[in-house]
Motif scaffolding. Sequence first.
Motif, short mmCIF file in Angstrom:
data_model
loop_
_atom_site.label_atom_id
_atom_site.label_comp_id
_atom_site.label_asym_id
_atom_site.label_seq_id
_atom_site.Cartn_x
_atom_site.Cartn_y
_atom_site.Cartn_z
N THR A 1 0.80 -1.22 0.00
CA THR A 1 0.00 0.00 0.00
C THR A 1 0.83 1.28 0.00
O THR A 1 0.26 2.37 -0.01
N PHE B 1 0.00 3.57 -2.92
CA PHE B 1 -1.35 4.14 -2.80
C PHE B 1 -1.37 5.32 -1.85
O PHE B 1 -1.98 6.35 -2.15
N ASN C 1 -1.33 9.34 -3.39
CA ASN C 1 -2.79 9.40 -3.39
C ASN C 1 -3.30 10.63 -4.13
O ASN C 1 -4.25 10.54 -4.92
N TRP D 1 -5.55 10.58 -8.02
CA TRP D 1 -6.90 11.09 -8.25
C TRP D 1 -7.09 11.61 -9.67
O TRP D 1 -8.21 11.69 -10.16
N PHE E 1 -6.28 4.79 -9.94
CA PHE E 1 -6.65 4.93 -8.54
C PHE E 1 -7.48 3.74 -8.06
O PHE E 1 -7.23 3.20 -6.99
N TYR E 2 -8.45 3.33 -8.85
CA TYR E 2 -9.29 2.20 -8.44
C TYR E 2 -8.51 0.89 -8.44
O TYR E 2 -8.79 0.01 -7.62
N TYR F 1 -5.28 0.64 -7.64
CA TYR F 1 -4.51 0.69 -6.39
C TYR F 1 -5.42 0.52 -5.17
O TYR F 1 -5.02 -0.08 -4.18
N PHE F 2 -6.64 1.03 -5.26
CA PHE F 2 -7.57 0.86 -4.15
C PHE F 2 -7.95 -0.62 -4.00
O PHE F 2 -8.07 -1.13 -2.88
N THR F 3 -8.11 -1.32 -5.12
CA THR F 3 -8.37 -2.75 -5.07
C THR F 3 -7.18 -3.49 -4.48
O THR F 3 -7.35 -4.41 -3.66
N PHE G 1 -5.10 -2.20 -2.34
CA PHE G 1 -5.17 -1.86 -0.92
C PHE G 1 -6.14 -2.79 -0.19
O PHE G 1 -5.84 -3.31 0.89
N LEU G 2 -7.30 -3.02 -0.77
CA LEU G 2 -8.28 -3.90 -0.14
C LEU G 2 -7.78 -5.34 -0.06
O LEU G 2 -7.95 -6.01 0.96
#
Length: 84
Positions: free
Chosen positions: A37, A40, A44, A48, A54-55, A57-59, A61-62
């Motif tokens: 992470t 991310f 950050n 954006w 971004f999505y 990296y967010f996935t 992260f999850l």
Amino acid sequence: MIILEYKKQMISDDILKFRENMMFYINTAVGIFYVGTLPFFAFNSLLWNDKEIFYNYFTLFLLTNISMYILFSIALLWGKPNTY
């Protein structure tokens, strides 16, 4: 701290019994989470600008968050002292 704990485990004979060692799984989980992470959280505001990246990296992260908590659960289940 993670590197120091791994070094301590490698110097002693605890590395041979890593399956029962709770700290091995906790260190692995935290290490994977922080390394996975870092981009991310570091970039950050730049991410954006491109929502697709971004999505993604967010996935990531999850997924690293889920894997961290799964390894925490494994550490708690396998790292229990034998009470027999």
